[in-house]
Design a protein around this motif. Structure first.
Motif, mmCIF file in Angstrom:
data_model
loop_
_atom_site.group_PDB
_atom_site.id
_atom_site.type_symbol
_atom_site.label_atom_id
_atom_site.label_comp_id
_atom_site.label_asym_id
_atom_site.label_seq_id
_atom_site.Cartn_x
_atom_site.Cartn_y
_atom_site.Cartn_z
ATOM 1 N N LEU A 51 39.289 43.011 41.163
ATOM 2 C CA LEU A 51 39.299 44.255 41.930
ATOM 3 C C LEU A 51 40.287 44.213 43.090
ATOM 4 N N GLY A 52 40.704 43.027 43.471
ATOM 5 C CA GLY A 52 41.657 42.878 44.571
ATOM 6 C C GLY A 52 41.801 41.416 44.935
ATOM 7 N N HIS A 53 43.019 40.951 45.005
ATOM 8 C CA HIS A 53 43.283 39.553 45.336
ATOM 9 C C HIS A 53 42.658 39.208 46.694
ATOM 10 N N GLY A 54 41.847 38.159 46.720
ATOM 11 C CA GLY A 54 41.205 37.721 47.953
ATOM 12 C C GLY A 54 39.835 38.318 48.201
ATOM 13 N N LEU A 55 39.390 39.207 47.314
ATOM 14 C CA LEU A 55 38.088 39.847 47.521
ATOM 15 C C LEU A 55 36.942 38.829 47.447
ATOM 16 N N MET A 56 37.047 37.870 46.542
ATOM 17 C CA MET A 56 36.002 36.853 46.430
ATOM 18 C C MET A 56 35.852 36.085 47.750
ATOM 19 N N ALA A 115 31.779 49.498 41.257
ATOM 20 C CA ALA A 115 32.854 48.554 40.943
ATOM 21 C C ALA A 115 32.412 47.107 41.004
ATOM 22 N N LEU A 116 31.473 46.784 41.892
ATOM 23 C CA LEU A 116 30.991 45.406 42.019
ATOM 24 C C LEU A 116 29.821 45.115 41.076
ATOM 25 N N GLY A 117 29.522 46.064 40.190
ATOM 26 C CA GLY A 117 28.480 45.860 39.194
ATOM 27 C C GLY A 117 27.077 46.150 39.660
ATOM 28 N N GLU A 118 26.942 46.771 40.828
ATOM 29 C CA GLU A 118 25.605 47.058 41.344
ATOM 30 C C GLU A 118 24.969 48.222 40.589
ATOM 31 N N ASN A 119 23.641 48.202 40.552
ATOM 32 C CA ASN A 119 22.881 49.313 39.987
ATOM 33 C C ASN A 119 22.525 50.337 41.047
ATOM 34 N N VAL A 120 22.257 49.860 42.272
ATOM 35 C CA VAL A 120 21.859 50.756 43.361
ATOM 36 C C VAL A 120 22.701 50.424 44.587
ATOM 37 N N LEU A 121 23.384 51.436 45.089
ATOM 38 C CA LEU A 121 24.134 51.323 46.336
ATOM 39 C C LEU A 121 23.299 52.018 47.404
ATOM 40 N N THR A 122 22.949 51.272 48.456
ATOM 41 C CA THR A 122 22.081 51.812 49.510
ATOM 42 C C THR A 122 22.912 52.123 50.754
#
Length: 189
Positions: free
Chosen positions: A135-140, A91-98
């Motif tokens: 993705l959600g208000h206040g996430l930034m 969802a955050l545009g990552e290619n790899v989630l570790t």
């Protein structure tokens, strides 16, 4: 700085992988992705020797692409869930989630190997944009804030370039080689 063992426990693994051939904020998860030396994730809109992010292309399309691969630690998604944000892998545009690795604590120039071959070099921090609030208000505000010392703290992952070809899949082991000499803290790229 933490010791290598504290940064990379034996259980450090790839949690998920994502790619998208179009410039969308989120990326669908995949069974595997292929890293291509000097380019990035095969089939991903951000792959290339020069910048591929649209805002950066407008500024100078000849700039080297230091953002070929985006990594985020799964523990961040766990923390966001505790804060009431529903953020799924990709969802955050990552290619790899570790999982099990302190990505934000690694110095610039750290080499990360996945499984038996694909290798990247950490170039810096992701400097997220306001699209995150979709993705959600206040996430930034949650991902970019001021620390106790007044400095900006960015939590939206790290960026890297590909040093060695290979596939990356969920469950792959992660190994790390810290750069020799004095370590340089990560800065936004």
């Amino acid at each position: 700085m933490a010791t290598l063992h504290e940064l990379i426990p034996d259980h450090a693994r790839v949690a998920s992988v994502s790619r998208d051939d179009a410039h969308r904020f989120s990326k669908p998860t995949r069974d595997e992705i292929t890293l291509v030396t000097g380019l990035g994730v095969e089939g991903d809109a951000h792959a290339g020797r020069t910048v591929q992010h649209r805002s950066r292309v407008r500024r100078d399309p000849s700039t080297p692409n230091l953002r070929q691969v985006h990594l985020i630690h799964a523990e961040l998604l766990d923390e966001l869930a505790q804060d009431g944000f529903e953020v799924v892998p990709g969802a955050l545009g990552e290619n790899v989630l570790t999982r099990g690795i302190d990505l934000l604590g690694l110095p610039r120039g750290t080499r990360v190997r996945f499984g038996d071959g694909a290798e990247i070099e950490i170039t810096g921090l992701r400097n997220p944009c306001v699209q995150i609030d979709q993705l959600g208000h206040g996430l930034m505000r949650r991902l970019v804030a001021r620390g106790d010392d007044g400095e900006i703290v960015r939590l939206a992952g790290v960026m890297a370039v590909v040093l060695a070809d290979g596939t990356v899949s969920p469950g792959d082991a992660i190994t790390v080689a810290l750069p020799e000499g004095e370590h340089e803290a990560l800065q936004p790229v």
